[in-house]
Scaffold this active site. Structure first.
Site, PDB file in Angstrom:
ATOM      1  N   SER A  99      43.128 119.390 -44.403  1.00 27.73           N
ATOM      2  CA  SER A  99      44.575 119.516 -44.518  1.00 27.73           C
ATOM      3  C   SER A  99      45.143 120.340 -43.368  1.00 27.73           C
ATOM      4  O   SER A  99      45.063 119.949 -42.214  1.00 27.73           O
ATOM      5  CB  SER A  99      44.928 120.114 -45.878  1.00 27.73           C
ATOM      6  OG  SER A  99      46.324 120.111 -46.078  1.00 27.73           O
ATOM      7  N   ASP A 243      52.096 117.828 -42.782  1.00 28.76           N
ATOM      8  CA  ASP A 243      50.920 118.672 -42.586  1.00 28.76           C
ATOM      9  C   ASP A 243      49.796 117.825 -41.994  1.00 28.76           C
ATOM     10  O   ASP A 243      49.975 116.647 -41.678  1.00 28.76           O
ATOM     11  CB  ASP A 243      50.506 119.375 -43.884  1.00 28.76           C
ATOM     12  CG  ASP A 243      50.021 118.424 -44.964  1.00 28.76           C
ATOM     13  OD1 ASP A 243      50.240 117.202 -44.843  1.00 28.76           O
ATOM     14  OD2 ASP A 243      49.423 118.901 -45.946  1.00 28.76           O
ATOM     15  N   ASP A 245      46.992 116.341 -42.930  1.00 24.21           N
ATOM     16  CA  ASP A 245      46.555 115.065 -43.506  1.00 24.21           C
ATOM     17  C   ASP A 245      47.733 114.253 -44.035  1.00 24.21           C
ATOM     18  O   ASP A 245      47.538 113.223 -44.679  1.00 24.21           O
ATOM     19  CB  ASP A 245      45.498 115.276 -44.591  1.00 24.21           C
ATOM     20  CG  ASP A 245      45.974 116.161 -45.744  1.00 24.21           C
ATOM     21  OD1 ASP A 245      46.905 116.968 -45.540  1.00 24.21           O
ATOM     22  OD2 ASP A 245      45.408 116.061 -46.840  1.00 24.21           O
ATOM     23  N   ASP A 247      49.895 114.456 -46.363  1.00 20.17           N
ATOM     24  CA  ASP A 247      50.222 114.206 -47.770  1.00 20.17           C
ATOM     25  C   ASP A 247      51.395 115.068 -48.227  1.00 20.17           C
ATOM     26  O   ASP A 247      51.905 114.884 -49.328  1.00 20.17           O
ATOM     27  CB  ASP A 247      49.005 114.401 -48.685  1.00 20.17           C
ATOM     28  CG  ASP A 247      48.470 115.827 -48.679  1.00 20.17           C
ATOM     29  OD1 ASP A 247      48.844 116.622 -47.793  1.00 20.17           O
ATOM     30  OD2 ASP A 247      47.644 116.144 -49.554  1.00 20.17           O
TER      31      ASP A 247
END
Length: 454
Positions: A99, A243, A245, A247
């Site tokens: 992340s 961010d 990743d 999501d």
């Protein structure tokens, strides 16, 4: 390697420094354990742009295939694209990402078929136990027939599914600055936004897991400074940051001012309730703004308050049949996305809402941003339990004040509330406070901090 799994297996995922805390041989054992615990005959795997991600995800695939499980690799993807693949293909999934963590980290977010979460109580503890066992005794015996490993591109299908849920075809043209933070938003945004009436100004779309420009964590104000400046320079209608990743999404208005995730939650909740005929349950965690349950009720919905954390939100959504859920951390969950979180779908809702009327974003979100909030304030403490007890002693018995222990300690009066939660991984207490005006918020915030930091 002799890994200390207690350091890398967290409450909801696997995360640690590569190769110091985990490496490809360990990833292969995780793949085998994931196959064993899910009992699946096939799984799907994706990864982000970190330098270690292709090797780790490939090792995980080998571990699963060795036990006879067929593996579909979707390659570079956002975490919500992996959830899409898990839902659309009805397969357990694994996403290799850390992340917003720094470049030397990597991790695995896992889910069962239909993007159902895997956490400590839903399989992650069992996976850890198997990996520990095999680390000591050797890898499990291979199946008689090795599973097939195939590649599949899901980006176009993912984009089409999202756009089927939000109609942007008739919005007015908008100029939007998008900061992908060198993360997976740079991979997904061009396809999802293609052909829409959007003038996209890209920032840091180059996939680079070393994060050369800033950390890919838009909740840290330092990481949206570039976006804020560019929105003002471009005279854009809004800015969106993702961010690492992709999501989670974070929004700034036409002035470059941050839009609180609670305001985004309320806005999207109102839109989803309208789409469901003015009824439905909406989940919010206990440190989202008072605005969220108010807006939900005003639009005919039923708000349900939960603990912080995606496993609690997703579990409550499944139990209650909720249509939408939101968190203060800019995670947004949708019934029509297998109850999984997708920042991209939330971003499309914001664009549709803004483009469907003539006013500015700041004016639009003002109706959803009704109170003064402190944001999350972390304090390092030697004794978490002792400080929480001190807060309880200070407020218990006060007239008009109630306390609850749903997640940490929440103290509520008619005009303000605050919540204090201990970190699971660090010696920290996290304070969030809100009140009807800035002065009252500052007063209750400072009073609580004085006790926490005494």
């Amino acid at each position: 390697m002799a890994a200390d799994l207690s350091q890398i297996v967290k409450a909801y995922d696997v995360r640690g420094v590569v190769p110091d805390q985990w490496d490809e041989p360990l990833a292969e054992l995780f793949g085998a354990a994931f196959a064993r615990v899910t009992g699946a005959s096939a799984i799907v795997i994706g990864h982000d742009m970190r330098p270690s991600s292709p090797g780790l995800s490939g090792a995980f695939a080998r571990g699963a295939a060795r036990l006879g499980v067929d593996v579909t690799e979707i390659g570079l993807c956002s975490t919500d694209q992996l959830y899409y693949a898990s839902g659309a293909l009805d397969l357990p999934g694994a996403m290799f990402t850390a992340s917003h963590n720094p470049a030397q980290y990597n991790g695995i977010k896992m889910c069962r078929a239909g993007a159902a979460p895997v956490g400590q109580d839903t399989g992650l503890a069992d996976i850890r136990a198997l990996v520990e066992e095999w680390t000591a005794s050797g890898a499990p015996a291979p199946a008689a027939t090795t599973g097939a490993v195939t590649r599949r591109d899901t980006l176009d299908d993912y984009a089409a599914h999202l756009r089927s849920l939000v109609d942007l075809t008739s919005i007015r043209p908008l100029k939007v600055v998008v900061d992908a933070g060198n993360g997976m938003g740079g991979h997904t945004v061009p396809t999802v936004f293609a052909g829409l009436p959007l003038d996209v100004v890209p920032m840091y779309f180059e996939l680079d897991g070393t994060f050369p420009n800033h950390e890919a964590n838009p909740l840290d104000p330092a990481n949206i400074v570039d976006l804020q400046k560019r929105v003002r320079e471009e005279g854009a209608d809004l800015g969106i940051a993702f961010d690492g990743d992709a999501d989670r999404c974070f929004v700034v208005d036409e002035r470059g001012e941050p839009v609180s995730p609670s305001a985004v939650t309320a806005l999207v909740a109102a839109r989803e309730l309208a789409r469901y005929g003015g009824q439905g349950t909406v989940i919010h965690n206990l440190i989202t703004s008072w605005s969220v349950p108010e807006v939900v009720r005003e639009h005919g919905g039923t708000p349900v308050r939960t603990r912080v954390g995606h496993s609690f939100i997703k579990a409550e959504m499944a139990t209650s049949g909720a249509i939408f859920g939101g968190e203060h951390s800019a995670h947004y969950y949708f019934k029509d996305f297998w109850n999984a979180d997708t920042g991209m779908l939330a971003a499309l809702h914001v664009l549709a809402a803004l483009g469907g009327q003539d006013g500015t974003l700041s004016r639009l979100v003002a109706q959803y941003d009704r109170y003064a909030g402190s944001g999350e304030i972390n304090s390092t403490v030697a004794d978490q339990a002792g400080r929480l007890a001190a807060i309880r002693a200070a407020y218990e018995g006060r007239d008009g004040v109630t306390l609850d222990d749903l997640d940490g300690l929440t103290v509520t009066s008619a005009d303000w509330w605050f919540n204090v939660r201990p970190s699971n991984t660090e010696p920290l207490l996290r304070l969030n406070a809100e009140a009807r005006d800035e002065a009252a918020m500052a007063k209750v915030r400072d009073e609580a901090l004085a006790i926490i930091r005494a």
